[in-house]
Motif scaffolding. Sequence first.
Motif, PDB file in Angstrom:
ATOM      1  N   CYS A   1       0.604  -0.818  -0.098  1.00 16.67           N
ATOM      2  CA  CYS A   1      -0.233   0.217  -0.378  1.00 16.67           C
ATOM      3  C   CYS A   1       1.217   1.443  -0.268  1.00 16.67           C
ATOM      4  O   CYS A   1       0.663   2.354  -0.629  1.00 16.67           O
ATOM      5  N   LEU A   2       1.574   1.235   0.816  1.00 16.47           N
ATOM      6  CA  LEU A   2       2.804   3.112   1.330  1.00 16.47           C
ATOM      7  C   LEU A   2       3.314   2.538  -0.205  1.00 16.47           C
ATOM      8  O   LEU A   2       3.417   3.759  -1.023  1.00 16.47           O
ATOM      9  N   ASN A   3       3.759   1.687  -0.945  1.00 23.42           N
ATOM     10  CA  ASN A   3       4.686   1.889  -2.218  1.00 23.42           C
ATOM     11  C   ASN A   3       3.359   2.789  -2.975  1.00 23.42           C
ATOM     12  O   ASN A   3       4.231   2.862  -4.033  1.00 23.42           O
ATOM     13  N   ALA A   4       2.220   2.550  -3.124  1.00 22.40           N
ATOM     14  CA  ALA A   4       1.325   2.466  -4.300  1.00 22.40           C
ATOM     15  C   ALA A   4       1.062   4.105  -3.508  1.00 22.40           C
ATOM     16  O   ALA A   4      -0.364   4.584  -4.293  1.00 22.40           O
ATOM     17  N   ASP A   5       1.298   4.508  -2.763  1.00 26.49           N
ATOM     18  CA  ASP A   5       0.667   6.317  -2.354  1.00 26.49           C
ATOM     19  C   ASP A   5      -0.440   6.097  -1.604  1.00 26.49           C
ATOM     20  O   ASP A   5      -1.075   7.261  -1.894  1.00 26.49           O
ATOM     21  N   ILE A   6      -0.650   4.564  -1.473  1.00 25.22           N
ATOM     22  CA  ILE A   6      -1.951   4.669  -0.847  1.00 25.22           C
ATOM     23  C   ILE A   6      -1.727   4.872   0.839  1.00 25.22           C
ATOM     24  O   ILE A   6      -0.972   3.637   1.577  1.00 25.22           O
ATOM     25  N   HIS A   7      -2.249   5.347   1.855  1.00 20.37           N
ATOM     26  CA  HIS A   7      -1.742   6.041   3.080  1.00 20.37           C
ATOM     27  C   HIS A   7      -3.217   5.521   3.707  1.00 20.37           C
ATOM     28  O   HIS A   7      -2.818   6.106   5.615  1.00 20.37           O
ATOM     29  N   ASP A   8      -4.141   5.620   3.956  1.00 19.50           N
ATOM     30  CA  ASP A   8      -5.618   5.264   4.589  1.00 19.50           C
ATOM     31  C   ASP A   8      -5.285   3.494   4.658  1.00 19.50           C
ATOM     32  O   ASP A   8      -5.991   3.227   3.929  1.00 19.50           O
ATOM     33  N   ILE A   9      -4.591   2.984   5.673  1.00 16.28           N
ATOM     34  CA  ILE A   9      -4.355   1.508   6.436  1.00 16.28           C
ATOM     35  C   ILE A   9      -5.653   1.059   7.197  1.00 16.28           C
ATOM     36  O   ILE A   9      -5.241   1.605   7.954  1.00 16.28           O
ATOM     37  N   PHE A  10      -5.820   0.289   7.348  1.00 12.04           N
ATOM     38  CA  PHE A  10      -7.103   0.072   8.065  1.00 12.04           C
ATOM     39  C   PHE A  10      -7.004  -1.926   8.483  1.00 12.04           C
ATOM     40  O   PHE A  10      -6.900  -2.523   7.522  1.00 12.04           O
ATOM     41  N   VAL A  11      -6.633  -2.111   9.666  1.00 11.96           N
ATOM     42  CA  VAL A  11      -5.774  -3.578   9.820  1.00 11.96           C
ATOM     43  C   VAL A  11      -6.814  -4.011  11.230  1.00 11.96           C
ATOM     44  O   VAL A  11      -7.195  -3.698  11.929  1.00 11.96           O
ATOM     45  N   LEU A  12      -8.212  -5.135  10.148  1.00 10.81           N
ATOM     46  CA  LEU A  12      -8.784  -5.686  10.809  1.00 10.81           C
ATOM     47  C   LEU A  12      -8.461  -6.656  11.545  1.00 10.81           C
ATOM     48  O   LEU A  12      -8.009  -8.018  10.911  1.00 10.81           O
ATOM     49  N   THR A  13      -8.427  -6.976  13.197  1.00  8.10           N
ATOM     50  CA  THR A  13      -7.621  -7.771  13.623  1.00  8.10           C
ATOM     51  C   THR A  13      -8.722  -9.072  14.695  1.00  8.10           C
ATOM     52  O   THR A  13      -9.893  -8.190  14.757  1.00  8.10           O
ATOM     53  N   GLN A  14      -8.820 -10.203  14.963  1.00  7.04           N
ATOM     54  CA  GLN A  14      -9.134 -10.728  16.352  1.00  7.04           C
ATOM     55  C   GLN A  14      -8.690 -11.924  16.791  1.00  7.04           C
ATOM     56  O   GLN A  14      -8.722 -11.159  17.699  1.00  7.04           O
ATOM     57  N   TYR A  15      -7.640 -12.679  16.601  1.00  4.61           N
ATOM     58  CA  TYR A  15      -7.552 -13.531  17.094  1.00  4.61           C
ATOM     59  C   TYR A  15      -5.871 -12.979  17.545  1.00  4.61           C
ATOM     60  O   TYR A  15      -5.095 -12.667  16.768  1.00  4.61           O
ATOM     61  N   LEU A  16      -5.862 -13.549  19.488  1.00  2.00           N
ATOM     62  CA  LEU A  16      -4.224 -13.149  19.734  1.00  2.00           C
ATOM     63  C   LEU A  16      -3.744 -11.735  18.841  1.00  2.00           C
ATOM     64  O   LEU A  16      -2.457 -12.830  18.213  1.00  2.00           O
TER      65      LEU A  16
END
Length: 416
Positions: free
Chosen positions: A45-60
Amino acid sequence: MGKTIAAILGGGRGERLQPLTSYRAKPAVPIAGKFRLVDIPISNCLNADIHDIFVLTQYLSASLNRHVAQTYRFDVFRAGQVTVLPAEQAGTGQDGWYQGTADAVRKQLLRLEAEDDDDILVLAGDQVYMMDLRDFVEQHRASGAEVSIAATTCSREQARAFGVMKVDADNMILEFAEKPQEDALLDAFAVPGLKAPHTHLASMGIYLFRFKALAELLDVDSRDDFGKHVLHTALERFKLHAYPFTGYWEDVGTIASYHRVNLELTDPVPALNLFSDAHRLYSRQRFLPPAKVGEALVQRALLCDGAIIGDGATVRKSVIGIRMVIGPGCTLERVVCNGAGGYDFEQPHPAGSIPLGIGEFSILRNAIVDRDARIGRGVRLLNERNLDSYQDEYIRVRGGVIVVPRRGTVPDGYTF
């Protein structure tokens, strides 16, 4: 034209990757000795200048959350965010947990703060690849499709484990089948012109949606998974486009594939190029000293910052992670060492205790040594009986690969 917002899925329990996932989420598993799997989609994402990034987490997710928070910080002169969205924020009780890929995005859709003309890029947090996401977005918009799916070729047998598609001359998707098992269906989805063994076009689990279309799909189809459910609804309502990807791509789902993917990075010219300026791989800055090698033999290896290899050691076709200590006289062949969170050689060791790293004169072959493991002196991990599966209090064997679990200890003289 709107912006592109990335949603990176933290993945499920990763049961086939245990014991590496016994204490951490799958995207937090180390790769190449110094990175985490989640660094790959974030870096793309960063290499493509995409800077709005969300990481959806759950387990451990504790170590994954900590890694993301400590690694990806934007300053006041550069707009952007890498934000962790844990499942607990999505609701209360059982409804708060993600039930699948589509359900995870549905429950966090409002937090993406997207407009109708934005694009939502859905990425997996546990795949190994480097992709020009800028080109993916441009082709998606040029196609006029509401949904684009990154696709790669695969064999007929591999097609049974993927979503496969038929496309026209403009790569518009005509039909889609999730994990087809029947021979007749597999025959129907073979792509004319492709030569064996790569005869089918498979979804990589990387999707690009117009936000308005995504919101509509997740509203009219309440089911949980993109590949199994929502994409079939999308094909009925919208135009779908396939983005052909010809580069290296691996879904690291088993211990054997994880071991193989790491060792492939030691090839003279690896298929995944970690040395490309155009596709940089980012991770946490640790400010460690250089790797230190004594009078040792090292062939075809990755040596990460802070690693120490003692005199008389032999290291062949192996990955030596950050702060990994290899004692004098050791022999390592086809070993992936995930390093350590610190050093303990400056501290006094009680009698009988085993320090971090691999003790002197130990021999390891076809193995994974997970983070902060302690292996004593004169240990032999060779799997001489060629067992495919095994477990005791010190090691695990999965797919023929020996694994020393995270923070595990193997006593002096242990032999397997």
